[in-house]
Design a protein around this motif. Structure first.
Motif, PDB file in Angstrom:
ATOM      1  N   LEU A 135      64.086  -6.142 -13.859  1.00 58.37           N
ATOM      2  CA  LEU A 135      64.276  -5.606 -12.507  1.00 58.37           C
ATOM      3  C   LEU A 135      63.451  -4.336 -12.289  1.00 58.37           C
ATOM      4  O   LEU A 135      62.895  -4.126 -11.207  1.00 58.37           O
ATOM      5  CB  LEU A 135      65.761  -5.325 -12.270  1.00 58.37           C
ATOM      6  N   ASN A 136      63.365  -3.499 -13.314  1.00 54.82           N
ATOM      7  CA  ASN A 136      62.548  -2.284 -13.203  1.00 54.82           C
ATOM      8  C   ASN A 136      61.073  -2.629 -13.007  1.00 54.82           C
ATOM      9  O   ASN A 136      60.372  -2.001 -12.202  1.00 54.82           O
ATOM     10  CB  ASN A 136      62.717  -1.414 -14.450  1.00 54.82           C
ATOM     11  N   ASP A 137      60.602  -3.620 -13.750  1.00 58.73           N
ATOM     12  CA  ASP A 137      59.204  -4.055 -13.602  1.00 58.73           C
ATOM     13  C   ASP A 137      58.959  -4.598 -12.197  1.00 58.73           C
ATOM     14  O   ASP A 137      57.904  -4.355 -11.588  1.00 58.73           O
ATOM     15  CB  ASP A 137      58.869  -5.128 -14.642  1.00 58.73           C
ATOM     16  N   TYR A 138      59.938  -5.323 -11.696  1.00 59.62           N
ATOM     17  CA  TYR A 138      59.839  -5.858 -10.330  1.00 59.62           C
ATOM     18  C   TYR A 138      59.743  -4.718  -9.321  1.00 59.62           C
ATOM     19  O   TYR A 138      58.941  -4.769  -8.375  1.00 59.62           O
ATOM     20  CB  TYR A 138      61.062  -6.726 -10.039  1.00 59.62           C
ATOM     21  N   PHE A 139      60.533  -3.673  -9.536  1.00 62.00           N
ATOM     22  CA  PHE A 139      60.514  -2.542  -8.604  1.00 62.00           C
ATOM     23  C   PHE A 139      59.159  -1.837  -8.620  1.00 62.00           C
ATOM     24  O   PHE A 139      58.681  -1.385  -7.564  1.00 62.00           O
ATOM     25  CB  PHE A 139      61.620  -1.541  -8.944  1.00 62.00           C
ATOM     26  N   GLN A 140      58.536  -1.732  -9.765  1.00 62.76           N
ATOM     27  CA  GLN A 140      57.221  -1.093  -9.834  1.00 62.76           C
ATOM     28  C   GLN A 140      56.194  -1.881  -9.017  1.00 62.76           C
ATOM     29  O   GLN A 140      55.375  -1.301  -8.294  1.00 62.76           O
ATOM     30  CB  GLN A 140      56.766  -0.968 -11.295  1.00 62.76           C
ATOM     31  N   LYS A 141      56.250  -3.195  -9.113  1.00 66.66           N
ATOM     32  CA  LYS A 141      55.351  -4.032  -8.309  1.00 66.66           C
ATOM     33  C   LYS A 141      55.686  -3.907  -6.822  1.00 66.66           C
ATOM     34  O   LYS A 141      54.790  -3.879  -5.971  1.00 66.66           O
ATOM     35  CB  LYS A 141      55.458  -5.493  -8.751  1.00 66.66           C
ATOM     36  N   LEU A 142      56.972  -3.831  -6.537  1.00 60.74           N
ATOM     37  CA  LEU A 142      57.419  -3.663  -5.153  1.00 60.74           C
ATOM     38  C   LEU A 142      56.901  -2.350  -4.570  1.00 60.74           C
ATOM     39  O   LEU A 142      56.484  -2.297  -3.405  1.00 60.74           O
ATOM     40  CB  LEU A 142      58.950  -3.701  -5.105  1.00 60.74           C
ATOM     41  N   SER A 143      56.899  -1.301  -5.362  1.00 55.43           N
ATOM     42  CA  SER A 143      56.420   0.007  -4.902  1.00 55.43           C
ATOM     43  C   SER A 143      54.944  -0.053  -4.516  1.00 55.43           C
ATOM     44  O   SER A 143      54.527   0.506  -3.491  1.00 55.43           O
ATOM     45  CB  SER A 143      56.631   1.059  -6.000  1.00 55.43           C
TER      46      SER A 143
ATOM     47  N   HIS B 232      69.554 -20.147 -18.847  1.00 50.89           N
ATOM     48  CA  HIS B 232      69.117 -20.668 -17.540  1.00 50.89           C
ATOM     49  C   HIS B 232      69.086 -19.549 -16.499  1.00 50.89           C
ATOM     50  O   HIS B 232      68.193 -19.516 -15.644  1.00 50.89           O
ATOM     51  CB  HIS B 232      70.042 -21.797 -17.084  1.00 50.89           C
ATOM     52  N   LEU B 233      70.046 -18.643 -16.574  1.00 52.77           N
ATOM     53  CA  LEU B 233      70.051 -17.503 -15.654  1.00 52.77           C
ATOM     54  C   LEU B 233      68.778 -16.674 -15.823  1.00 52.77           C
ATOM     55  O   LEU B 233      68.150 -16.272 -14.826  1.00 52.77           O
ATOM     56  CB  LEU B 233      71.280 -16.629 -15.910  1.00 52.77           C
ATOM     57  N   ILE B 234      68.386 -16.431 -17.058  1.00 48.36           N
ATOM     58  CA  ILE B 234      67.154 -15.677 -17.325  1.00 48.36           C
ATOM     59  C   ILE B 234      65.947 -16.419 -16.750  1.00 48.36           C
ATOM     60  O   ILE B 234      65.045 -15.810 -16.155  1.00 48.36           O
ATOM     61  CB  ILE B 234      66.970 -15.458 -18.843  1.00 48.36           C
ATOM     62  N   THR B 235      65.939 -17.731 -16.907  1.00 47.48           N
ATOM     63  CA  THR B 235      64.838 -18.537 -16.365  1.00 47.48           C
ATOM     64  C   THR B 235      64.751 -18.401 -14.849  1.00 47.48           C
ATOM     65  O   THR B 235      63.660 -18.227 -14.284  1.00 47.48           O
ATOM     66  CB  THR B 235      65.032 -20.023 -16.738  1.00 47.48           C
ATOM     67  N   ILE B 236      65.895 -18.471 -14.186  1.00 52.66           N
ATOM     68  CA  ILE B 236      65.920 -18.367 -12.720  1.00 52.66           C
ATOM     69  C   ILE B 236      65.481 -16.974 -12.270  1.00 52.66           C
ATOM     70  O   ILE B 236      64.669 -16.827 -11.345  1.00 52.66           O
ATOM     71  CB  ILE B 236      67.327 -18.697 -12.181  1.00 52.66           C
ATOM     72  N   LEU B 237      66.003 -15.938 -12.910  1.00 53.89           N
ATOM     73  CA  LEU B 237      65.616 -14.569 -12.550  1.00 53.89           C
ATOM     74  C   LEU B 237      64.123 -14.349 -12.782  1.00 53.89           C
ATOM     75  O   LEU B 237      63.436 -13.724 -11.958  1.00 53.89           O
ATOM     76  CB  LEU B 237      66.425 -13.559 -13.362  1.00 53.89           C
ATOM     77  N   THR B 238      63.620 -14.855 -13.891  1.00 54.79           N
ATOM     78  CA  THR B 238      62.193 -14.714 -14.198  1.00 54.79           C
ATOM     79  C   THR B 238      61.343 -15.380 -13.126  1.00 54.79           C
ATOM     80  O   THR B 238      60.326 -14.827 -12.679  1.00 54.79           O
ATOM     81  CB  THR B 238      61.879 -15.333 -15.575  1.00 54.79           C
ATOM     82  N   THR B 239      61.762 -16.553 -12.693  1.00 56.36           N
ATOM     83  CA  THR B 239      61.026 -17.275 -11.650  1.00 56.36           C
ATOM     84  C   THR B 239      61.061 -16.511 -10.331  1.00 56.36           C
ATOM     85  O   THR B 239      60.036 -16.367  -9.650  1.00 56.36           O
ATOM     86  CB  THR B 239      61.629 -18.680 -11.450  1.00 56.36           C
ATOM     87  N   LEU B 240      62.231 -16.012  -9.964  1.00 48.55           N
ATOM     88  CA  LEU B 240      62.361 -15.253  -8.714  1.00 48.55           C
ATOM     89  C   LEU B 240      61.504 -13.988  -8.736  1.00 48.55           C
ATOM     90  O   LEU B 240      60.932 -13.589  -7.719  1.00 48.55           O
ATOM     91  CB  LEU B 240      63.824 -14.877  -8.477  1.00 48.55           C
ATOM     92  N   ILE B 241      61.401 -13.365  -9.892  1.00 45.10           N
ATOM     93  CA  ILE B 241      60.660 -12.106 -10.018  1.00 45.10           C
ATOM     94  C   ILE B 241      59.153 -12.344 -10.105  1.00 45.10           C
ATOM     95  O   ILE B 241      58.364 -11.675  -9.423  1.00 45.10           O
ATOM     96  CB  ILE B 241      61.165 -11.324 -11.252  1.00 45.10           C
TER      97      ILE B 241
END
Length: 345
Positions: free
Chosen positions: A270-278, A198-207
């Protein structure tokens, strides 16, 4: 008759100009660096020890559960009066660190067997401050140690509170709830496999559902407070200071609560999220530059700038500076390189 000419006046010698030597660069304050590193590592080690001890207590309680008959006999000696239990449950909705000792004392005297569902609901619906999360973790641990069915009931209530469809409704509560949920997994209060999924699901949704990066502060908070347990996060700033100090500082004490596979999975997310953030940061910077150029042209052509345009620019600039600061924080946490912003011109 030969006359002597007038004496030639001697001109004063020009002053000797000496260039002051360039000031020596200030020496690194090694003691300050040492203090920063020590403070970070001490806090980190204390945090790991705190969780290890509570996790061990919870695991030991699971191994030494009373059977149903023994559990019932133990509970009959405790107070189950209607006068005391509802007020106690009500207090769980407003848990604070200051209340911890009183709540724990009351819990030792109450029989909550028939109220476990209500207790779990109160704890998951509580609007906590981040500073009160560990108190809630401790209370949940005591309940888990005493009541065998508390863990599953708490998990089922979390499924209602942390739903991927409603995460955007109250981001400030999600920020605290995500940490609390993750901490409860780490100290072994919640069912591990289901809760991690469930934690993975929530993080995936947030990202994945964050086109405007409004979830950035939630993820920064997760990285800061749970990142070492779940993604092997270690401050890049501190790591560089350790290298600079070069004093064989031991930073090998690592979190081992979760598998390397899980850590790698979350770290990659999280790394993939940072690349999109950049990419988003660069795009927002370009938009800010366009507004700046528009203001300059307007000033050149008209000699003044409309207040509405000024206000809009200030709002955009303020939002960008906040985004930039948060991106820098995320870069440090994930040991990533900040994107280069395009130079105007």
């Amino acid at each position: 008759m030969q006359t002597r000419g007038a004496p030639v006046e001697e001109l004063p010698l020009p002053p000797i100009i000496t260039e002051d030597p360039l000031p020596a660069p200030p020496e690194e304050n090694l003691e300050l660096i040492r203090q920063q590193i020590t403070s970070y590592l001490t806090e980190r080690n204390d945090r790991l020890k705190q969780r290890e001890e509570l996790r061990e207590q919870n695991l030991n309680a699971e191994k030494s559960r009373l059977n149903a008959e023994q559990q019932q006999a133990a509970m009959t000696r405790l107070d189950s009066s209607i006068k005391r239990i509802p007020p106690f449950i009500k207090r769980l909705r407003t848990v604070t660190e200051q209340q911890r000792d009183a709540l724990c004392r009351d819990m030792q005297t109450l029989n909550l067997t028939r109220y476990i569902s209500e207790v779990a609901t109160a704890l998951t619906e509580a609007k906590l401050k981040m500073s009160d999360v560990w108190t809630s973790v401790q209370i949940c641990s005591l309940l888990h140690q005493r009541y065998p069915d508390f863990s599953l009931s708490l998990y089922e209530n979390w499924l209602k509170v942390l739903q991927k469809e409603t995460l955007n409704e109250n981001l400030s509560k999600v920020r605290v709830d995500l940490r609390l949920f993750a901490e409860l997994i780490t100290v072994h209060v919640l069912p591990i496999n289901q809760s991690i999924n469930h934690l993975i699901t929530i993080l995936t949704t947030l990202i994945n559902n964050d086109k405007d990066f409004s979830n950035l502060t939630i993820l920064i908070s997760f990285c800061r407070l749970c990142g070492e347990d779940y993604a092997e996060i270690f401050s890049n700033k501190i790591r560089k200071l350790i290298i600079k100090l070069d004093e064989n500082i031991d930073d090998s004490n690592k979190s081992t609560f979760h598998s390397n596979e899980l850590k790698q999975q979350i770290r990659q997310m999280l790394n993939d999220y940072f690349q999109k953030l950049s990419i988003y940061l660069i795009d927002e910077y370009k938009q800010l530059q366009k507004q700046d150029q528009l203001m300059k042209r307007t000033m050149e052509n008209r000699g003044e700038i409309n207040q509405e345009i000024k206000d809009k620019y200030e709002q955009t600039n303020t939002a960008f500076q906040k985004l930039l600061q948060n991106t820098e924080t995320m870069a440090d946490l994930l040991e990533q390189t900040m994107p280069e912003l395009p130079v105007e011109g």
